[in-house]
Write an enzyme that holds these catalytic residues in place. Structure first.
Site, PDB file in Angstrom:
ATOM      1  N   SER A 555     -51.696 -48.414 -12.477  1.00 54.73           N
ATOM      2  CA  SER A 555     -50.773 -47.292 -12.640  1.00 54.73           C
ATOM      3  C   SER A 555     -51.384 -46.052 -12.038  1.00 54.73           C
ATOM      4  CB  SER A 555     -50.499 -47.055 -14.130  1.00 54.73           C
ATOM      5  OG  SER A 555     -49.812 -45.831 -14.331  1.00 54.73           O
ATOM      6  N   TYR A 568     -53.025 -45.551 -23.120  1.00 51.15           N
ATOM      7  CA  TYR A 568     -52.452 -46.222 -21.946  1.00 51.15           C
ATOM      8  C   TYR A 568     -53.260 -45.886 -20.697  1.00 51.15           C
ATOM      9  CZ  TYR A 568     -48.997 -47.520 -18.388  1.00 51.15           C
ATOM     10  OH  TYR A 568     -48.354 -48.070 -17.308  1.00 51.15           O
TER      11      TYR A 568
END
Length: 678
Positions: A555, A568
């Site tokens: 990501s 995250y």
């Protein structure tokens, strides 16, 4: 000429009925024809035509478009210009001059058999029972004993124009006959109507079956010398051996694998006579063109240590390649096509079953099915007499036939990921689903792995079913479920070459509200989960010795520091560094490890649909349905990132152009300056 002639409808109905039963013929084997009269659209006069299954079709699924359509007057006129058996291959090109209109499918080598035989309807089939008679040492005498004068014997002749002349002459000399047994090959039957032709074909097949069952020896393969392993143990051992065997079978070119443990195979490899019979090879041309002239046979008991088995398989593979090259050199002429590859297509393992290989899953599966046909043929021949296939020189003439070479040249160019087996975690939705779709579209076999079994099954079905994709249910935090998923992939396709670590989730909370459970869950799924998946993949890839690709869907949050996202972002940073670490470690095995850093992919995303979208929208003060638009507006390109954009990056990394790239992270974020890699 409009509409479908009734003869074509009758032919298709008969072909479907015969082809639907594997006792009648193997997949894509045999052909059927019908003759009839139509009005020539040019002259307005009657024209006698023949419709016959074209080259490469399958009787069970035959459609009108798969029929070659020829003018019988021109086809029969070829008899007068036939240059003789030494030049009969030239006649295949001559069939093109007999086509009616656009001619439909390409005519097969068996066209003459149908056109020259004086019967309205003709079937040529490869039933196991019929080939058993055809390959028995005393096949001619057996034919007379079983059928009397209703079925005649045709000595072995390679398929072609002369065989058509032979069958035509034998039919003319035996008007009472309903068909023939073709030595070493199969059966041909005929009739004045489609129903009569079908009935005659079935009479030959079922009569041969009944005779073998009534008169055959009960144990034609000898006594049991190897015990068959219980199912769970058998499949575990098959999964342990297949990557190594697939790597060996891919020495000349990459292959996809298939595992078969049907009762016929397990019984055959358990018996004392199976090494002798396997060494004799198959006989029917349709069989050995797909299975090669003989299989590789492991000569160790089922309980031998895996290390010993692996070493012996390597030795046997080297011997097989030497023997195959010697076979080629014994029979090759200056005009022969070059050697196509010396690796086995079939590998028999006592107690475990059979591994078969091909350029794609269907080819590998069909090769295995054909060897099951060959086992049935050997059983029938040995039950009544002794198995005596056509000799080696004849097999070589067909295997390295210029007409077969021409057929190979007509095949489409393989897609970029052909022969590659991919496993995609989180493959049931969003980026995973899009990636599975793209990889399959580019030729890969795909193992769709997801916690949601129904979603994984839906995607696997969407990809085309078991010859393209299989679904596995897996929680990537479970080592046992990961092992089971990879075992399923190995048993389905022979191994794994490309793994996409895509499974993920996210919980958006400020630091002070993030619990240890939140942290652990996200790190278990993404950091630990991708580590466990990569470790399992690396084990298989190193055993195969074929290199491989591991791709992490990380990501932009791995490098971009955003609010309320500590667990995250940290898990994604962990994944990003795993890419570098594994690239450094696995490079010596030819395994490349790369990553992709997407921006927020909202549409189709399971993560966003599960509540993450609402939380991120609240953080940024926008409506949830406008979150994708918000993300797009903060990028340099002002474009929303979709699942297919990430899938395209996976393909770019694995599709063959970036062969020297490893340890790379590719941003797929439409340009987030704060996430630029430094």
């Amino acid at each position: 000429m409009t509409g479908t002639p009734p003869e074509v409808e009758q032919l298709l109905d008969r072909a479907h009925a015969l082809g639907a039963d594997p006792r009648n013929t193997n997949y894509a084997g045999g052909n059927a024809s019908a003759k009839g009269t139509v009005t020539d659209p040019v002259t307005g006069t009657a024209a006698e035509l023949m419709w016959v299954k074209g080259s490469g079709g399958d009787l069970g699924t035959l459609k009108a478009a798969g029929l070659a359509v020829l003018r019988l007057d021109r086809l029969r006129a070829l008899v007068d210009v036939y240059p003789g058996v030494e030049r009969e291959d030239e006649m295949v090109a001559a069939f093109d001059y007999c086509l009616h209109g656009r001619g439909g499918a390409a005519p097969s080598i068996d066209t003459a058999m149908h056109g020259l035989v004086d019967a309205v309807h003709v079937d040529h089939l490869h039933p196991d029972s019929g080939i058993a008679i055809a390959t028995a040492a005393d096949g001619e005498e057996l034919t007379h004993r079983i059928f009397g004068d209703r079925v005649a014997w045709v000595p072995w002749r390679r398929p072609g124009f002369q065989l058509g002349l032979d069958i035509s002459a034998i039919k003319a000399a035996n008007p009472q006959a309903i068909g023939v047994i073709l030595g070493g090959h199969g059966v041909t039957a005929w009739g004045d109507t489609s129903a009569e032709c079908q009935a005659n074909s079935l009479e030959i097949i079922r009569t041969a079956e009944a005779y073998i069952a009534e008169h055959g020896r009960p144990d034609p393969f000898g006594s049991v010398v190897y015990a068959t392993l219980p199912e769970a143990e058998r499949r575990a051992r098959a999964a342990a051996l297949l990557p190594l065997v697939r790597g060996l079978a891919s020495t000349d070119r990459p292959q996809v694998g298939h595992y078969t443990d049907t009762p016929e195979v397990l019984d055959f490899v358990s018996r004392s006579e199976h090494p002798r019979l396997a060494a004799l090879g198959t006989s029917c041309p349709d069989h050995f063109l797909r299975t090669k002239v003989a299989p590789l046979v492991l000569d160790l008991p089922p309980d031998a240590p895996l290390e010993q088995v692996a070493e012996r398989l390597r030795e046997l593979h080297a011997e097989y390649r030497d023997d195959y090259r010697a076979y080629y050199e014994r029979h090759a002429t200056p005009d022969s096509p070059p050697l196509r590859g010396a690796d086995p297509a079939i590998v028999l393992v006592p107690g475990v079953g059979m591994f078969s290989f091909g350029a794609n899953k269907q080819t590998a599966r069909v090769a295995g099915e054909f060897y099951v046909n060959a086992i049935n043929v050997m059983r029938g021949a040995e039950a009544l007499s002794s198995y005596a296939p056509i000799d080696e020189a004849e097999k070589f003439r067909i295997e390295y036939w210029e007409l077969e070479e021409a057929k190979l040249r007509r095949m489409p160019k393989p897609r970029p990921l052909a022969t590659r087996v991919a496993l995609v975690t989180g493959g049931g939705s969003g980026i995973g689903r899009a990636t599975a779709l793209r990889l399959a579209a580019e030729g890969a076999c795909v193992v769709v792995a997801d916690r949601d079994a129904a979603a994984a099954e839906k995607v696997a079905t969407e990809l085309g079913g078991p010859d393209v994709a299989v679904a596995v249910t897996v929680d990537v935090t479970s080592e046992e479920q990961i092992a089971a998923a990879f075992q399923a992939g190995v048993l389905a396709f022979g191994g794994v070459d490309l793994v996409v670590n895509n499974a993920g989730l996210s919980i958006s909370k400020p630091l002070l509200e993030t619990t240890a459970a939140d942290w652990d869950l996200q790190h278990d799924v993404m950091a630990k989960g991708s580590f466990l998946v990569s470790r399992a993949a690396a084990q298989i890839m190193t055993e195969q010795g074929m290199g491989g690709d591991i791709v992490y869907i990380s990501s932009k949050n791995a490098v971009f520091a955003g609010p309320n996202n500590v667990a995250y972002g940290a898990a994604k940073a962990d994944q990003a560094h795993q890419v570098r670490l594994l690239a450094a470690e696995l490079g010596e095995h030819g395994v490349r490890v790369n990553g992709i850093n997407p921006d927020g992919v909202v549409r189709g995303s399971g993560i966003f649909a599960g509540g993450w979208g609402a939380k991120r929208a609240a953080v940024y003060g926008v409506e949830e349905e406008k979150l994708g638009e918000f993300y797009a507006q903060r990028t340099l390109l002002k474009r929303e990132v979709l699942p297919e954009h990430v899938a395209a990056a996976v393909f770019a990394l694995t599709g063959g152009d970036l062969t020297h790239t490893t340890g790379l992270h590719i941003p797929v974020d439409a340009g987030v300056a704060a996430a630029f890699l430094r």
